[in-house]
Design an enzyme around this catalytic site. Sequence first.
Site, short mmCIF file in Angstrom:
data_model
loop_
_atom_site.label_atom_id
_atom_site.label_comp_id
_atom_site.label_asym_id
_atom_site.label_seq_id
_atom_site.Cartn_x
_atom_site.Cartn_y
_atom_site.Cartn_z
N LYS A 70 1.00 -1.16 0.03
CA LYS A 70 0.06 0.26 -0.12
C LYS A 70 0.77 1.35 -0.16
O LYS A 70 1.93 1.04 0.32
CB LYS A 70 -0.89 0.02 1.19
CG LYS A 70 -0.10 -0.06 2.42
CD LYS A 70 -1.24 0.12 3.71
CE LYS A 70 -0.19 0.25 5.06
NZ LYS A 70 -1.31 0.57 6.30
N ARG A 172 -10.65 1.08 14.56
CA ARG A 172 -10.69 1.59 13.50
C ARG A 172 -11.61 0.90 12.47
O ARG A 172 -12.84 1.03 12.57
CB ARG A 172 -9.23 1.62 12.81
CG ARG A 172 -8.83 2.49 11.75
CD ARG A 172 -7.23 2.31 11.30
NE ARG A 172 -6.96 1.20 10.88
CZ ARG A 172 -5.72 1.17 10.64
NH1 ARG A 172 -4.71 1.84 10.56
NH2 ARG A 172 -5.04 0.04 10.26
N TYR A 310 15.28 30.41 8.09
CA TYR A 310 13.91 31.39 8.44
C TYR A 310 13.95 31.38 9.93
O TYR A 310 14.13 30.34 10.55
CB TYR A 310 12.62 30.86 7.71
CG TYR A 310 12.28 30.95 6.54
CD1 TYR A 310 12.08 32.31 5.87
CD2 TYR A 310 12.18 29.74 5.47
CE1 TYR A 310 12.12 32.53 4.40
CE2 TYR A 310 12.29 30.04 4.35
CZ TYR A 310 11.92 31.20 3.69
OH TYR A 310 11.75 31.28 2.32
N MET A 375 11.21 24.88 1.64
CA MET A 375 10.26 24.36 0.68
C MET A 375 11.21 23.43 -0.26
O MET A 375 10.78 22.34 -0.41
CB MET A 375 9.48 25.24 0.21
CG MET A 375 8.44 24.35 -0.87
SD MET A 375 7.53 25.70 -1.96
CE MET A 375 6.38 26.34 -0.59
#
Length: 464
Positions: A70, A172, A310, A375
């Site tokens: 998966k 779940r 940053y 990013m």
Amino acid sequence: MSLSAVKNFNPDELSYEGHAVYDAALREYPAQALVDLQSLQHNMAHMVSLTASRAHEAGVPAPAVMGVVKADAYGHGLIPSALAALAGGATWLGTAQAREALELRAAGIGPERAHILAWMFSASTSPFVELITQDIDVACGSLRDIDAIAAAAREAGKRARVHVQVETGFGRNGFTEDNFPQALEKLVTYKTEGVITVIGIMSHLAVADAPEDADARDITEMQIRNFNERVYDMRAAGVPPQVRHLANTAATFTRPEIYFELVRPGIGLYGYEPDVVMGTPSDWGLTPAMTLQAQLGTIKHLPAGHGISYGRTYITRVATSTADMPVGYADGIHRSASGFNALGTQKREHEGGPVAVQLATGQTKIVHVSGRVCMDQCVLDLGGDAEEMGICEGDTVKLFGPGRGEKYGEPTADDWARCADTISYEIFTCLRNRIPRIYINAQTVLRHDDIHLLSDELGERVIS
């Protein structure tokens, strides 16, 4: 200098064709995820052998083993990973989403080669007709699922192969104890009509990855009891499951009493233990299959007291060289793996993700992400003069791969998970597809006809 990022993989020793593949990936993007299909095959073969041996000791038949592929095979690549799992002895493949199950069949992995199970659905929108037509097993965990599967089977003119999901304590997927009787009534009705064949029953363990914890063991025992009660209910109702499956990777290694007819190792296929409390991959005979590497961008020298990235959360303590590593959170590098120091605005220490660089002496040095992950890039404080150390722009560095851990100069996804306060699964499943995957040892692992099952795009990224 360039770092040989994967054990037994040296770009300088590649064939002409291999060089062409590798060089094309370098031109495509300044980072690559190298996936060793031989490691995937080894991990699966190891788990197949282990379960067979333990079953023999217990005097019971060996279980079948599912390769859980998966989420694009946990970020490793769906089709190549599935083929490697089959080469390692898996006879089942498991996906969460229908789309991936259908992709496996479309790639040429037919029902004579492997059973395929998909288990996440929305009754009103899931492509049950296509799944049934393609001989893909489907899981059902709600009353609407059962009705939708039966309707699709009528439309397809073919019986649906169904696995019943039961909720045993995970909270779940699956039928609860309260609505299970209604589910059984529907299953009996549709079995009698001839549109459903009940193949299996399945559930998922919550804390099997903490085998040394007494409370966790008690919870697992409770889930096993609940599971066995639902099996009894199915048999009593006249829809006995042919295949019971409950064991994940952790239980595959620690709970042979619940192998039943099928085990479903997921993370183990990719070479990692389910939780660091269980130790390291090597403790369980596993080898991580993926190596993430990148090529350094700009290198510059900064004085002491200079802010990085940053927010100025990292301030250089002494004069040092820094290197831009051209991957960031848009590539799946976790921002939580940023590095802070007490001189920065956060006034606290947080070690950033580890990166292995190779020095002119041939030694490996571990440096860390310094300042906030951006990013498209992050910054490494090299901890000295780059020129003196022999670190150059364009050098290949390793973020993680197989090895003993960062303290040995061999960072793993577990090390990145620790820095990012997460788990290894998230480290590689979050890697974006703009980072090209390169598959090595394909010719060693895959059958000749399997090579042709890879798409043109994947075929261009195979290095044997």
